[in-house]
Design an enzyme around this catalytic site. Structure first.
Site, short mmCIF file in Angstrom:
data_model
loop_
_atom_site.label_atom_id
_atom_site.label_comp_id
_atom_site.label_asym_id
_atom_site.label_seq_id
_atom_site.Cartn_x
_atom_site.Cartn_y
_atom_site.Cartn_z
N LYS A 1 -2.82 -4.27 -1.93
CA LYS A 1 -2.87 -5.54 -1.56
C LYS A 1 -3.19 -5.86 -0.35
O LYS A 1 -4.07 -6.59 -0.05
CB LYS A 1 -1.45 -6.23 -1.84
CG LYS A 1 -0.95 -5.96 -3.42
CD LYS A 1 0.24 -6.54 -3.69
CE LYS A 1 1.55 -5.92 -2.74
NZ LYS A 1 1.93 -4.65 -2.97
N ARG B 1 7.46 -12.74 -5.69
CA ARG B 1 7.79 -11.37 -6.40
C ARG B 1 8.81 -11.62 -7.25
O ARG B 1 9.23 -10.38 -7.80
CB ARG B 1 8.29 -10.57 -5.09
CG ARG B 1 7.69 -9.49 -4.79
CD ARG B 1 8.36 -8.98 -3.30
NE ARG B 1 7.99 -7.61 -3.05
CZ ARG B 1 7.05 -7.21 -2.31
NH1 ARG B 1 6.32 -8.09 -1.51
NH2 ARG B 1 6.63 -6.01 -1.91
N ARG C 1 0.78 6.76 3.87
CA ARG C 1 0.38 5.59 4.60
C ARG C 1 0.92 5.87 6.15
O ARG C 1 2.01 6.17 6.28
CB ARG C 1 0.85 4.39 4.02
CG ARG C 1 0.60 3.08 5.13
CD ARG C 1 0.83 1.93 4.20
NE ARG C 1 2.04 1.80 3.55
CZ ARG C 1 2.56 1.02 3.00
NH1 ARG C 1 1.40 -0.23 2.65
NH2 ARG C 1 3.50 0.80 2.31
N ARG D 1 5.78 3.97 8.08
CA ARG D 1 6.75 3.07 7.97
C ARG D 1 8.06 3.40 7.27
O ARG D 1 7.93 4.16 6.44
CB ARG D 1 6.17 1.96 6.81
CG ARG D 1 5.67 0.66 7.34
CD ARG D 1 4.76 -0.17 6.37
NE ARG D 1 5.63 -0.48 5.09
CZ ARG D 1 5.23 -1.36 4.13
NH1 ARG D 1 3.95 -2.00 4.05
NH2 ARG D 1 5.92 -1.67 3.16
N ARG E 1 12.16 0.55 -4.05
CA ARG E 1 11.07 -0.28 -4.23
C ARG E 1 10.35 -0.43 -5.44
O ARG E 1 10.07 -1.64 -5.81
CB ARG E 1 9.89 -0.25 -2.85
CG ARG E 1 10.51 -0.36 -1.69
CD ARG E 1 9.87 0.10 -0.40
NE ARG E 1 8.36 -0.29 -0.33
CZ ARG E 1 7.42 0.40 0.18
NH1 ARG E 1 7.65 1.52 0.71
NH2 ARG E 1 6.32 -0.10 0.02
P1 AP5 Z 1 -1.71 -0.95 0.98
O1 AP5 Z 1 -3.01 -1.74 0.91
O2 AP5 Z 1 -0.96 -0.99 2.28
O3 AP5 Z 1 -0.99 -1.28 -0.40
P2 AP5 Z 1 0.09 -2.54 -0.46
O4 AP5 Z 1 -0.15 -3.11 -1.72
O5 AP5 Z 1 -0.29 -3.77 0.63
O6 AP5 Z 1 1.38 -1.78 -0.20
P3 AP5 Z 1 2.96 -2.57 0.28
O7 AP5 Z 1 3.78 -1.16 0.59
O8 AP5 Z 1 2.53 -3.23 1.75
O9 AP5 Z 1 3.46 -3.22 -0.54
P4 AP5 Z 1 4.69 -3.84 -0.80
O10 AP5 Z 1 4.67 -4.81 -1.95
O11 AP5 Z 1 5.60 -2.50 -1.22
O12 AP5 Z 1 5.25 -3.97 0.70
P5 AP5 Z 1 5.29 -5.34 1.39
O13 AP5 Z 1 4.72 -5.08 2.85
O14 AP5 Z 1 4.87 -6.48 0.84
O15 AP5 Z 1 -2.00 0.48 0.58
C1 AP5 Z 1 -1.06 1.57 0.74
C2 AP5 Z 1 -1.70 2.75 1.12
O16 AP5 Z 1 -2.73 3.38 0.30
C3 AP5 Z 1 -2.57 2.62 2.53
O17 AP5 Z 1 -2.31 4.06 3.12
C4 AP5 Z 1 -3.98 2.70 2.22
O18 AP5 Z 1 -4.83 3.11 3.31
C5 AP5 Z 1 -4.15 3.36 1.00
N1 AP5 Z 1 -5.09 2.99 -0.10
C6 AP5 Z 1 -5.15 1.54 -0.37
N2 AP5 Z 1 -6.00 1.26 -1.40
C7 AP5 Z 1 -6.60 2.73 -1.50
C8 AP5 Z 1 -7.44 2.99 -2.55
N3 AP5 Z 1 -8.28 2.34 -3.20
N4 AP5 Z 1 -7.76 4.35 -2.61
C9 AP5 Z 1 -6.90 5.16 -1.93
N5 AP5 Z 1 -5.86 4.86 -0.84
C10 AP5 Z 1 -5.81 3.64 -0.98
O19 AP5 Z 1 7.06 -5.73 1.32
C11 AP5 Z 1 7.79 -4.91 2.15
C12 AP5 Z 1 9.28 -5.16 2.03
O20 AP5 Z 1 9.54 -6.47 2.52
C13 AP5 Z 1 9.93 -5.25 0.66
O21 AP5 Z 1 10.44 -4.07 0.26
C14 AP5 Z 1 10.89 -6.34 0.77
O22 AP5 Z 1 12.01 -5.89 1.27
C15 AP5 Z 1 10.26 -7.36 1.66
N6 AP5 Z 1 9.47 -8.43 1.11
C16 AP5 Z 1 8.25 -8.72 1.11
N7 AP5 Z 1 7.82 -9.66 0.16
C17 AP5 Z 1 9.22 -9.99 0.01
C18 AP5 Z 1 9.33 -11.02 -1.21
N8 AP5 Z 1 8.23 -11.80 -1.62
N9 AP5 Z 1 10.57 -11.27 -1.52
C19 AP5 Z 1 11.68 -10.64 -1.20
N10 AP5 Z 1 11.24 -9.65 -0.18
C20 AP5 Z 1 10.20 -9.38 0.06
#
Ligand code: AP5
Length: 215
Positions: free
Chosen positions: A13, A87, A126, A159, A170
């Site tokens: 994402k 979410r 990552r 992270r 997660r």
């Molecule tokens: P990346 O693009 O970083 O993936 P992502 O989907 O953004 O992953 P996140 O881990 O950030 O999502 P998440 O939903 O768990 O965490 P968030 O920060 O929202 O890619 C991941 C890796 O893969 C990178 O190294 C990249 O280079 C690689 N990659 C990407 N595309 C690739 C490809 N095509 N091929 C190969 N490699 C690739 O949330 C974190 C925390 O915040 C949650 O756990 C929760 O505690 C809180 N939180 C956030 N939003 C909410 C909400 N709405 N409600 C409640 N709590 C929330």
């Protein structure tokens, strides 16, 4: 153009949002990034959110919805990408209400599908810059010098929630709360499900075609 981008942890994402905003005048609203910034700055929001992020659990809805409301109010006509919000169904319902009040609509809701077997490798590999937030991967996108950000020279680290034991929590939170949103948004229309495997540019090409934006 206004988009919701959702999918499991590590589905890309953040990566796809970054590629979109390179080409389009859109604002990325990533609740995860907003929480991490608040933690880094030691704000009251950061203090409240830290325990949830460290444990891989969702931050309470009232806090998260209030945060997104603030961001939507700052848009000033700019298009947005909601990355990681909503979410769960409570957040999705609240978002519907907020958008109605603000006279905004979502053009596409896009779901990135990536098999769980690939997610673990993406998450454990990552690395992120502590200073500017640039995202790397030890195999698919390493920084030129290990541990040093190509963009700003900052320190590149893992992270805290990308450790295997937190990743499993997660993924559970995703299965329980977020996956059901697929049916919720399918029923609303303008729903696009994309194959999130292949290189980031390959995924971007699919995304750009589906939502009719620049490649
Ligand atoms: P990346 O693009 O970083 O993936 P992502 O989907 O953004 O992953 P996140 O881990 O950030 O999502 P998440 O939903 O768990 O965490 P968030 O920060 O929202 O890619 C991941 C890796 O893969 C990178 O190294 C990249 O280079 C690689 N990659 C990407 N595309 C690739 C490809 N095509 N091929 C190969 N490699 C690739 O949330 C974190 C925390 O915040 C949650 O756990 C929760 O505690 C809180 N939180 C956030 N939003 C909410 C909400 N709405 N409600 C409640 N709590 C929330």
């Amino acid at each position: 153009m206004n988009l919701i981008l959702f999918g499991p942890p590590g589905s890309g994402k953040g990566t796809q949002s970054a590629l979109l905003i390179e080409r389009m005048q859109m604002k990325q609203i990533s609740t995860g990034d907003l929480f991490r910034a608040a933690i880094k700055n030691g704000t009251p929001l950061g203090k409240e959110a830290k325990g949830y992020l460290d444990a891989g659990k969702l931050v309470p809805d009232s806090v998260t919805i209030g945060l997104v409301e603030e961001e939507l109010n700052k848009l000033n006509g700019q298009g947005f990408i909601l990355d990681g919000f909503p979410r769960n169904v409570v957040q999705a319902e609240a978002l519907g209400g907020l958008l109605k009040t603000l006279g905004l609509k979502v053009d596409y809701t896009t779901f990135l599908e990536v098999p769980t077997s690939l997610l673990l490798g993406r998450l454990t590999g990552r690395r992120v810059c502590k200073n500017c937030g640039t995202v790397y991967h030890i195999e698919s996108k390493p920084s030129k010098v290990e541990g040093v950000c190509d963009v700003c020279g900052g320190q590149v680290v893992q992270r805290p929630d990308d450790k295997e034991e937190v990743i499993s929590t997660r993924l559970e939170a995703y299965e329980q709360s977020t996956r059901p949103l697929k049916d919720y948004y399918k029923a609303k229309g303008n729903y696009v499900e994309l194959d999130g495997t292949g290189t980031s540019e390959e995924v971007y090409a699919r995304l750009a075609k589906a939502v009719q934006v620049k490649r």
